[in-house]
Write a protein that holds these residues in place. Sequence first.
Motif, PDB file in Angstrom:
ATOM      1  N   ALA A 230      -6.513  -3.773  -2.729  1.00  0.00           N
ATOM      2  CA  ALA A 230      -5.683  -4.870  -3.229  1.00  0.00           C
ATOM      3  C   ALA A 230      -4.269  -4.761  -2.685  1.00  0.00           C
ATOM      4  CB  ALA A 230      -5.673  -4.852  -4.754  1.00  0.00           C
ATOM      5  N   THR A 231      -3.754  -3.523  -2.589  1.00  0.00           N
ATOM      6  CA  THR A 231      -2.399  -3.341  -2.054  1.00  0.00           C
ATOM      7  C   THR A 231      -2.344  -3.702  -0.577  1.00  0.00           C
ATOM      8  OG1 THR A 231      -1.990  -1.544  -3.645  1.00  0.00           O
ATOM      9  CG2 THR A 231      -0.551  -1.668  -1.716  1.00  0.00           C
ATOM     10  N   VAL A 232      -3.333  -3.239   0.188  1.00  0.00           N
ATOM     11  CA  VAL A 232      -3.367  -3.559   1.628  1.00  0.00           C
ATOM     12  C   VAL A 232      -3.521  -5.054   1.828  1.00  0.00           C
ATOM     13  CG1 VAL A 232      -4.694  -3.254   3.744  1.00  0.00           C
ATOM     14  CG2 VAL A 232      -4.204  -1.284   2.271  1.00  0.00           C
ATOM     15  N   SER A 233      -4.378  -5.678   1.033  1.00  0.00           N
ATOM     16  CA  SER A 233      -4.576  -7.119   1.152  1.00  0.00           C
ATOM     17  C   SER A 233      -3.292  -7.871   0.861  1.00  0.00           C
ATOM     18  CB  SER A 233      -5.681  -7.563   0.197  1.00  0.00           C
ATOM     19  OG  SER A 233      -5.850  -8.959   0.212  1.00  0.00           O
ATOM     20  N   SER A 234      -2.534  -7.390  -0.158  1.00  0.00           N
ATOM     21  CA  SER A 234      -1.266  -8.031  -0.491  1.00  0.00           C
ATOM     22  C   SER A 234      -0.273  -7.897   0.650  1.00  0.00           C
ATOM     23  CB  SER A 234      -0.678  -7.403  -1.757  1.00  0.00           C
ATOM     24  OG  SER A 234       0.618  -7.877  -2.017  1.00  0.00           O
ATOM     25  N   PHE A 235      -0.238  -6.694   1.257  1.00  0.00           N
ATOM     26  CA  PHE A 235       0.689  -6.496   2.381  1.00  0.00           C
ATOM     27  C   PHE A 235       0.261  -7.325   3.602  1.00  0.00           C
ATOM     28  CE2 PHE A 235       2.005  -4.079   6.192  1.00  0.00           C
ATOM     29  CZ  PHE A 235       3.377  -4.195   6.051  1.00  0.00           C
ATOM     30  N   GLN A 236      -1.064  -7.379   3.867  1.00  0.00           N
ATOM     31  CA  GLN A 236      -1.552  -8.144   5.012  1.00  0.00           C
ATOM     32  C   GLN A 236      -1.228  -9.624   4.841  1.00  0.00           C
ATOM     33  OE1 GLN A 236      -3.575  -6.925   8.045  1.00  0.00           O
ATOM     34  NE2 GLN A 236      -2.288  -8.702   8.402  1.00  0.00           N
ATOM     35  N   THR A 237      -1.423 -10.141   3.657  1.00  0.00           N
ATOM     36  CA  THR A 237      -1.102 -11.548   3.390  1.00  0.00           C
ATOM     37  C   THR A 237       0.384 -11.806   3.596  1.00  0.00           C
ATOM     38  OG1 THR A 237      -2.912 -11.676   1.779  1.00  0.00           O
ATOM     39  CG2 THR A 237      -1.210 -13.369   1.653  1.00  0.00           C
ATOM     40  N   TYR A 238       1.222 -10.883   3.109  1.00  0.00           N
ATOM     41  CA  TYR A 238       2.672 -11.028   3.252  1.00  0.00           C
ATOM     42  C   TYR A 238       3.065 -10.986   4.725  1.00  0.00           C
ATOM     43  CZ  TYR A 238       7.655  -9.978   2.590  1.00  0.00           C
ATOM     44  OH  TYR A 238       9.035 -10.011   2.631  1.00  0.00           O
TER      45      TYR A 238
ATOM     46  N   TYR B 215      -6.768   2.064   6.128  1.00  0.00           N
ATOM     47  CA  TYR B 215      -7.136   0.658   6.106  1.00  0.00           C
ATOM     48  C   TYR B 215      -6.406  -0.045   7.264  1.00  0.00           C
ATOM     49  CZ  TYR B 215      -8.346   2.047   1.357  1.00  0.00           C
ATOM     50  OH  TYR B 215      -8.860   2.705   0.268  1.00  0.00           O
ATOM     51  N   PRO B 216      -7.099  -0.892   8.027  1.00  0.00           N
ATOM     52  CA  PRO B 216      -6.450  -1.568   9.162  1.00  0.00           C
ATOM     53  C   PRO B 216      -5.503  -2.658   8.672  1.00  0.00           C
ATOM     54  CG  PRO B 216      -8.702  -2.340   8.924  1.00  0.00           C
ATOM     55  CD  PRO B 216      -8.533  -1.234   7.947  1.00  0.00           C
ATOM     56  N   VAL B 217      -4.327  -2.703   9.318  1.00  0.00           N
ATOM     57  CA  VAL B 217      -3.329  -3.735   9.015  1.00  0.00           C
ATOM     58  C   VAL B 217      -2.891  -4.365  10.337  1.00  0.00           C
ATOM     59  CG1 VAL B 217      -1.029  -4.195   8.099  1.00  0.00           C
ATOM     60  CG2 VAL B 217      -2.516  -2.554   6.933  1.00  0.00           C
ATOM     61  N   TYR B 218      -2.901  -5.669  10.378  1.00  0.00           N
ATOM     62  CA  TYR B 218      -2.591  -6.395  11.622  1.00  0.00           C
ATOM     63  C   TYR B 218      -1.183  -6.965  11.531  1.00  0.00           C
ATOM     64  CZ  TYR B 218      -7.624  -6.031  12.255  1.00  0.00           C
ATOM     65  OH  TYR B 218      -8.895  -5.565  12.374  1.00  0.00           O
ATOM     66  N   LEU B 219      -0.320  -6.441  12.427  1.00  0.00           N
ATOM     67  CA  LEU B 219       1.032  -6.967  12.544  1.00  0.00           C
ATOM     68  C   LEU B 219       1.206  -7.614  13.922  1.00  0.00           C
ATOM     69  CD1 LEU B 219       3.091  -4.032  10.970  1.00  0.00           C
ATOM     70  CD2 LEU B 219       2.272  -6.120   9.840  1.00  0.00           C
ATOM     71  N   ARG B 220       2.321  -8.223  14.178  1.00  0.00           N
ATOM     72  CA  ARG B 220       2.539  -8.949  15.420  1.00  0.00           C
ATOM     73  C   ARG B 220       2.563  -8.021  16.623  1.00  0.00           C
ATOM     74  NH1 ARG B 220       7.287 -11.215  14.364  1.00  0.00           N
ATOM     75  NH2 ARG B 220       8.492  -9.984  15.877  1.00  0.00           N
ATOM     76  N   ASP B 221       2.943  -6.751  16.383  1.00  0.00           N
ATOM     77  CA  ASP B 221       3.039  -5.824  17.500  1.00  0.00           C
ATOM     78  C   ASP B 221       1.860  -4.862  17.561  1.00  0.00           C
ATOM     79  OD1 ASP B 221       3.800  -4.704  15.153  1.00  0.00           O
ATOM     80  OD2 ASP B 221       5.462  -3.527  15.971  1.00  0.00           O
TER      81      ASP B 221
END
Length: 449
Positions: free
Chosen positions: A58-66, A128-134
């Motif tokens: 849930a925390t990762v999902s919240s950060f990914q959405t943000y 957990y994988p997190v997708y950022l612009r870089d």
Amino acid sequence: MTNGKKPRLRTLHRKLLATMLAALLAAIGIYLLTDTVGQAFIERVYMSAAAQNQRNLATVSSFQTYAREFNLSSRDTEMISRWAISQDDTYILLYKDRRLALEAGWWGIDEESSGTESLDDLYDVITYPVYLRDGVFQAVVYDFSEAKLYDGVQIGAIALACVMFAIFMLIYNRRITRAIVEISEEVKQIGDGNLQLQLTASGDDELARLTESVESMRKSILKKTDEQQQALEKNQSLISAMSHDIRNPLTALLGYLDLALSGQYRSPEEMKSYLEAAYSRALQLKTLTDELFRYSLVFGAQELPIQLEPFDAAALLDQMVGEGIVMLEQKGYTICRAVQPVSCQIQMDASYFKRVLDNLADNICKYADPAKPIHVLVAQENGALTLCVSNTILKNPGQVESNRIGLRICEKIMRQMGGTFEKRQTEDTFTVTLTLPAQPLAVEERETS
């Protein structure tokens, strides 16, 4: 008890301390129980691997959405810091190429730690994988929201402990209050005149002693009330009897005097017989009034007007007791004396003490067997002067009746003079013992004697 000691009273103070100790132990017990159960529940349910993984997702999902919403890169530290600060019970580590790229938590961004740690240094963590612009980053989430639950369990355990302590004290207070209210109501009923209400003490504390004292007071009041009622009935009976007894000789007395005054007699001898008859009736009236006076001395509420004065015991007894002995000997009684040497001073009212001795002599003349000796003992021992008179009871007293009023007068007089009056009767013997406190003689009196 064999050792003769009274059992220790379980006072309210001790009971209060015992109740507080029991309440404290119960409170500690409920605290430990609540805390143990609460922590076990948190460990079993909230801190289970599945629950933690679910919260991390849930925390990762919240950060990914943000991050998608604001198209963030790892260099947008200010925006990432805002999100991290809003997550007050978690922080997140972002790794790229297995090197720490970013650490964000409730404090914001920790830029100094970037590149200093390797993902390989961590043990047993889930990424957990997190997708950022870089690029794609591996996120490690640390959740410490359970601290709030532990704190809540602690607060709840303390609250329950306080409630348990308060319950114990309220129960104790209610018991004491109820007992006081019951005693108050019972005292009120007694005060309203219900003297038949019997109080029963329960327990062995001050309240029980208070109940016993109130019960003793009730019995004392009831006894005095009964005595007053009996005295009133006796007074009424006495008044009725005296009225009847006085009326007869008084009527006869007035009749004889009327005959004498009106001259209804034939000779001086007849007039003399009227006067003698009137005199006889007057003596009867005197006897009745003396009996009424003696009765008032015994049953009257007021004390006798006794005036205590110091006397030489030897001289006083030699005079008063000697006079009584001479009078009895003149009436044919044999006196056996046992008079020990007396050297002391006594406080008494001589006239009232003479009345006591006269009553004893009169009692002997009425009820003692003249064929048997009268024993008189005078002794000084244990700080007291003792006079003991013993006689054999007359087998057939005839018409002589006794109401013991004379002896009661003696008892009242001796008590007011600070002494004692004891009477003892067996099948054929009657004994009276008088005592008065003895004091040493003054120096002048010793030298004179």
